[in-house]
Design an enzyme around this catalytic site. Structure first.
Site, short mmCIF file in Angstrom:
data_model
loop_
_atom_site.label_atom_id
_atom_site.label_comp_id
_atom_site.label_asym_id
_atom_site.label_seq_id
_atom_site.Cartn_x
_atom_site.Cartn_y
_atom_site.Cartn_z
N THR A 40 0.82 -1.21 0.00
CA THR A 40 0.00 0.00 0.00
C THR A 40 0.85 1.26 0.00
OG1 THR A 40 -1.83 -1.13 1.05
CG2 THR A 40 -1.76 1.24 1.35
N TYR A 53 -8.06 1.00 -4.02
CA TYR A 53 -6.77 1.34 -4.60
C TYR A 53 -6.06 0.07 -5.01
CZ TYR A 53 -4.77 -0.40 -0.29
OH TYR A 53 -4.43 -1.22 0.75
N THR A 119 1.63 -4.42 4.26
CA THR A 119 1.51 -4.71 5.70
C THR A 119 0.95 -6.11 5.98
OG1 THR A 119 -0.65 -3.65 5.76
CG2 THR A 119 1.27 -2.30 6.35
N ASP A 120 0.23 -6.68 5.00
CA ASP A 120 -0.47 -7.94 5.27
C ASP A 120 0.46 -9.07 5.71
OD1 ASP A 120 -2.77 -6.64 4.59
OD2 ASP A 120 -3.07 -7.64 2.66
N LYS A 192 0.68 -7.95 12.66
CA LYS A 192 -0.33 -6.99 12.23
C LYS A 192 -1.57 -7.20 13.09
CE LYS A 192 -2.61 -4.95 8.26
NZ LYS A 192 -2.88 -4.95 6.82
N GLU A 313 -1.64 -30.41 28.02
CA GLU A 313 -2.79 -31.31 27.84
C GLU A 313 -2.47 -32.39 26.81
OE1 GLU A 313 -6.89 -29.68 27.89
OE2 GLU A 313 -5.88 -27.75 28.07
N1 ASP Z 1 -2.80 -5.54 0.94
C1 ASP Z 1 -1.77 -4.55 1.19
C2 ASP Z 1 -0.44 -5.26 1.20
O1 ASP Z 1 -0.18 -5.99 2.11
C3 ASP Z 1 -2.03 -3.87 2.46
C4 ASP Z 1 -0.98 -2.88 2.90
O2 ASP Z 1 0.11 -2.80 2.40
O3 ASP Z 1 -1.27 -2.15 3.87
O4 ASP Z 1 0.32 -5.11 0.28
#
Ligand code: ASP
Length: 356
Positions: A40, A53, A119-120, A192, A313
């Protein structure tokens, strides 16, 4: 006319001297190479007020252009390793990234590396690099939650902060880090935590190890396993990573997915178990079948914090399983893939999980 000419000459000489002084100063600045993978932070939408986007559209040189003042603190250059949303991150891209990072440090091409990344799956890449890039020079990942075209995009600030973290002398020897929303996180611990908010990352077990604010970097703790780092895992272009899959446990879950993976002859299975890495009787029987088929089964937990303890367990010796310690299932998968390139011995694999 003569007077004007001499004024102009004087001015141009002055400018030349200034730019010479600047470039001399510039050469003393720390060298940072940005390895861009998309995400992103490089995303573009049709308009500033629309959420829709596409990730990974904007090239790295344009991203660097959004933070012109960074030239005063570092010598920056960028390389495009990939242009993907990180949901499409692959082992091949991980290998390319790691090999390039190792080459940069081996040839002393830079003092630090910043990786821009979606971020994913950023936490997975951070841990992968942490395991296979042995240099004590800084490697810092960052990204953004809002695309570059959005109102109040967080990418430029995150990128600037990541560079300040990367060039800070205190960052050396801390392993691979994630710098995000002014927090600094250990690559092994970070996760995340939010689908859309700009404070998307945290380390549920340990918290942030430091803060980046207004060009200033402050550390408050050190990750124990970075202080006494175990032997790095060697990755070469020929390394073929074994297949390890994750199966999610939930109430009344049928074990079909485990049987499917047995039929696929995978090398390892990580169970995202409930609580302390527990699973139901159907899973228990299927895990026995998997272990009998020579598949390494690692008990992890879908709970976001805490560790999975041996022999609680479930009797791991009897069942033939190992535990993930405090790694999330997605990070346990990465460690298991890499550990399996070294050994298939259950005891040794368990030891690796307790030390890496
Ligand atoms: N889907 C995007 C990615 O991981 C989300 C992001 O970058 O925030 O590339």
């Amino acid at each position: 006319m003569k007077k004007l000419l001499s004024i102009l000459l004087l001015l141009s000489w002055g400018l030349q001297m200034q730019s010479q002084a600047q470039s001399q100063d510039q050469s003393k600045l720390p060298r940072v190479i940005i390895l861009a993978t998309g995400g992103t932070i490089a995303g573009a939408g049709a308009s500033a007020d629309r959420a829709g986007y596409t990730a990974g559209k904007i090239p790295i040189d344009d991203l660097i252009g959004t933070i012109p003042s960074v030239k005063k603190i570092a010598n920056i250059s960028g390389e495009q390793i990939a242009s993907v949303g990180s949901q499409d991150m692959t082992i091949e891209i991980w290998k390319k990234l790691a090999m390039r990072a190792n080459e940069i440090f081996a040839k002393n091409e830079a003092d630090a590396i910043v990786v821009t990344h979606g971020t994913d799956t950023q936490e997975e890449t951070a841990y992968f690099l942490d395991l296979v890039v042995p240099s004590d020079k800084p490697v810092v990942l960052t990204g953004s939650m809002r695309p570059a075209t959005a109102i109040s995009a967080d990418g430029p600030k995150n990128l600037y902060d990541a560079i300040t973290v990367a060039i800070n002398p205190e960052t050396k020897g801390r392993g691979v880090l994630v710098s995000f929303n002014e927090g600094i996180f250990d690559g092994r611990e970070v996760m995340k935590m939010s689908t859309t908010k700009t404070n998307a990352f945290d380390s549920p077990n340990t918290g942030a190890i430091g803060q980046a604010y207004d060009g200033r970097v402050e550390y408050y703790s050190s990750a124990v396993r970075e202080v006494n780092p175990p032997k790095p895992i060697v990755l070469t272009a020929d390394t073929k990573l074994p297949r390890v899959d994750i199966v999610y446990m939930y109430a009344d879950a049928p074990a079909d997915q485990i049987d499917f993976l047995i039929s696929k002859k995978v090398d390892g299975i990580v169970i995202a178990g409930v609580g302390n890495g527990n699973f139901n009787k159907a899973y228990l029987e299927a895990v026995k079948r998997a272990v009998k088929a020579g598949i390494v089964v690692c008990r992890a937990s879908r709970a976001p914090s805490g560790r999975v303890v041996l022999y609680d367990e479930i009797n791991d010796d009897e069942l033939g399983t190992i535990v993930s310690d405090d790694l999330t299932p997605q990070k346990a998968r990465i460690l298991l893939m890499l550990a399996l390139t070294r050994t298939k011995d259950r005891k040794q694999l368990q030891e690796i999980f307790f030390t890496y």
